[in-house]
Design a protein around this motif. Sequence first.
Motif, mmCIF file in Angstrom:
data_model
loop_
_atom_site.group_PDB
_atom_site.id
_atom_site.type_symbol
_atom_site.label_atom_id
_atom_site.label_comp_id
_atom_site.label_asym_id
_atom_site.label_seq_id
_atom_site.Cartn_x
_atom_site.Cartn_y
_atom_site.Cartn_z
ATOM 1 N N THR A 50 9.848 3.653 4.985
ATOM 2 C CA THR A 50 9.520 2.656 3.962
ATOM 3 C C THR A 50 9.574 3.271 2.571
ATOM 4 O OG1 THR A 50 8.125 1.424 5.509
ATOM 5 C CG2 THR A 50 7.776 1.025 3.163
ATOM 6 N N ALA A 51 8.996 4.461 2.406
ATOM 7 C CA ALA A 51 9.044 5.132 1.112
ATOM 8 C C ALA A 51 10.491 5.413 0.696
ATOM 9 C CB ALA A 51 8.248 6.427 1.167
ATOM 10 N N ARG A 52 11.311 5.822 1.652
ATOM 11 C CA ARG A 52 12.721 6.100 1.357
ATOM 12 C C ARG A 52 13.431 4.833 0.877
ATOM 13 N NH1 ARG A 52 16.408 10.135 3.019
ATOM 14 N NH2 ARG A 52 18.563 9.418 3.222
ATOM 15 N N MET A 53 13.196 3.707 1.572
ATOM 16 C CA MET A 53 13.835 2.454 1.181
ATOM 17 C C MET A 53 13.318 1.963 -0.174
ATOM 18 S SD MET A 53 16.125 1.558 3.446
ATOM 19 C CE MET A 53 16.518 3.288 3.180
ATOM 20 N N LEU A 54 12.024 2.140 -0.419
ATOM 21 C CA LEU A 54 11.470 1.712 -1.700
ATOM 22 C C LEU A 54 12.059 2.517 -2.856
ATOM 23 C CD1 LEU A 54 7.718 1.216 -0.714
ATOM 24 C CD2 LEU A 54 9.266 -0.569 -1.550
ATOM 25 N N ARG A 55 12.219 3.815 -2.640
ATOM 26 C CA ARG A 55 12.767 4.652 -3.710
ATOM 27 C C ARG A 55 14.232 4.319 -3.999
ATOM 28 N NH1 ARG A 55 9.828 9.002 -0.853
ATOM 29 N NH2 ARG A 55 7.935 9.492 -2.043
ATOM 30 N N SER A 56 14.988 4.009 -2.955
ATOM 31 C CA SER A 56 16.424 3.781 -3.145
ATOM 32 C C SER A 56 16.767 2.326 -3.455
ATOM 33 C CB SER A 56 17.205 4.228 -1.903
ATOM 34 O OG SER A 56 16.826 3.476 -0.764
ATOM 35 N N HIS A 57 15.993 1.389 -2.910
ATOM 36 C CA HIS A 57 16.356 -0.025 -3.069
ATOM 37 C C HIS A 57 15.146 -0.924 -3.318
ATOM 38 C CE1 HIS A 57 19.865 1.661 -0.944
ATOM 39 N NE2 HIS A 57 20.542 0.732 -1.578
ATOM 40 N N GLY A 58 14.056 -0.350 -3.798
ATOM 41 C CA GLY A 58 12.866 -1.151 -4.074
ATOM 42 C C GLY A 58 12.815 -1.623 -5.514
ATOM 43 N N SER A 86 0.828 -1.208 0.000
ATOM 44 C CA SER A 86 0.000 0.000 0.000
ATOM 45 C C SER A 86 0.859 1.252 0.000
ATOM 46 C CB SER A 86 -0.931 -0.006 1.219
ATOM 47 O OG SER A 86 -0.230 0.192 2.431
ATOM 48 N N ILE A 87 1.982 1.224 0.715
ATOM 49 C CA ILE A 87 2.886 2.373 0.709
ATOM 50 C C ILE A 87 3.521 2.532 -0.666
ATOM 51 C CG2 ILE A 87 5.014 3.328 1.701
ATOM 52 C CD1 ILE A 87 4.243 1.916 4.339
ATOM 53 N N ALA A 88 3.876 1.419 -1.297
ATOM 54 C CA ALA A 88 4.437 1.479 -2.656
ATOM 55 C C ALA A 88 3.422 2.081 -3.623
ATOM 56 C CB ALA A 88 4.855 0.082 -3.112
ATOM 57 N N ASP A 89 2.166 1.699 -3.487
ATOM 58 C CA ASP A 89 1.121 2.254 -4.360
ATOM 59 C C ASP A 89 1.011 3.767 -4.193
ATOM 60 O OD1 ASP A 89 0.517 -0.231 -5.347
ATOM 61 O OD2 ASP A 89 -1.226 -0.541 -4.057
ATOM 62 N N ALA A 101 6.033 4.321 -8.531
ATOM 63 C CA ALA A 101 5.329 3.716 -9.665
ATOM 64 C C ALA A 101 5.664 2.238 -9.774
ATOM 65 C CB ALA A 101 5.700 4.439 -10.953
ATOM 66 N N LEU A 102 5.385 1.498 -8.709
ATOM 67 C CA LEU A 102 5.589 0.054 -8.705
ATOM 68 C C LEU A 102 4.289 -0.615 -8.310
ATOM 69 C CD1 LEU A 102 9.085 -0.470 -7.008
ATOM 70 C CD2 LEU A 102 8.495 -0.838 -9.392
ATOM 71 N N ARG A 103 3.894 -1.619 -9.062
ATOM 72 C CA ARG A 103 2.686 -2.360 -8.753
ATOM 73 C C ARG A 103 3.023 -3.850 -8.668
ATOM 74 N NH1 ARG A 103 1.865 2.087 -8.009
ATOM 75 N NH2 ARG A 103 0.153 3.457 -8.684
ATOM 76 N N GLY A 104 2.162 -4.599 -8.047
ATOM 77 C CA GLY A 104 2.387 -6.028 -7.926
ATOM 78 C C GLY A 104 3.285 -6.341 -6.750
ATOM 79 N N ALA A 105 4.022 -7.441 -6.852
ATOM 80 C CA ALA A 105 4.897 -7.890 -5.767
ATOM 81 C C ALA A 105 6.118 -6.987 -5.675
ATOM 82 C CB ALA A 105 5.317 -9.334 -5.996
ATOM 83 N N VAL A 106 6.251 -6.290 -4.554
ATOM 84 C CA VAL A 106 7.336 -5.334 -4.352
ATOM 85 C C VAL A 106 8.274 -5.862 -3.280
ATOM 86 C CG1 VAL A 106 7.895 -2.987 -3.596
ATOM 87 C CG2 VAL A 106 5.890 -3.390 -5.020
ATOM 88 N N GLY A 107 9.563 -5.639 -3.468
ATOM 89 C CA GLY A 107 10.542 -6.049 -2.472
ATOM 90 C C GLY A 107 11.774 -5.184 -2.540
#
Length: 260
Positions: free
Chosen positions: A134-142, A83-86, A90-96
């Motif tokens: 979480t947003a910071r980690m997703l942007r840098s390493h998601g 939900s945070i990724a959404d 701009a990532l959808r589906g299985a995020v890691g």
Amino acid sequence: MPGVDLLHAHYVRKSFSRHTHESFVFAAITEGVEAFHYGSDLVQAGPGQIALVNPDTPHTGHAGVPEGWTYRTMYPDAELIRSIADDTIALRGAVGFTAPVVDDPYAARLVVGVHRAAEEGNALAADSLLRLVTARMLRSHGGRITPLAPLAAGARDAARARALLEERMAEPPTLERLAAELGTSPFALLRAFRAAYGMPPHTWLTDARVRRARRLLDAGTPPAEAAVAVGFTDQPHLNRHFTRSVGVPPGAYQRARGLR
């Protein structure tokens, strides 16, 4: 915090056996060094760094220096991360996450801030800081994680074996019987299962039992009943494996969550 567990711990001789989590793991190291196997690599995380583990990813944990390590860890569930990724990228589906260790002292301070806000009962601050880090980690390493389809016969056998073990967790078959049911040999199944899930069937079963016991504990089931329900011989048997994977005994886990 709904959908998030928190662990603040200092370990010296503690050694986590190979295990997985249904949730993500954000472990901000504040003192010492933690070393852990992640896939086939042995990596280390020290002060100012965050260890990131995706759901269902086998890993271990032990001290990387004689004085051990201290960390503040968050275990946000996968739906929360999605939900945070959404909301943020701009990532959808299985995020890691694409790296097991991130050197980001500011992000590490945010994780500590989540803990301190939660300890003070400030849910608004805790939730806000959780989303920021979480947003910071997703942007840098998601990135998107696309599971590979089990096309090979061995991978299909491994998936079927996992389903059977999940179904018969309290009374699992032997490796020989499991292989016979799947129409393969014990050694072929052992190799295929390890290749697919990073651990042999008996190790995976113990890990799955701990995960199911954790869900039972979350629902208020007494540890002794949870132990028998998932196939451990008794509560001490559950205690030993639960502590090796989760870091605290089942009773302490329930007390910390206000369930006892």
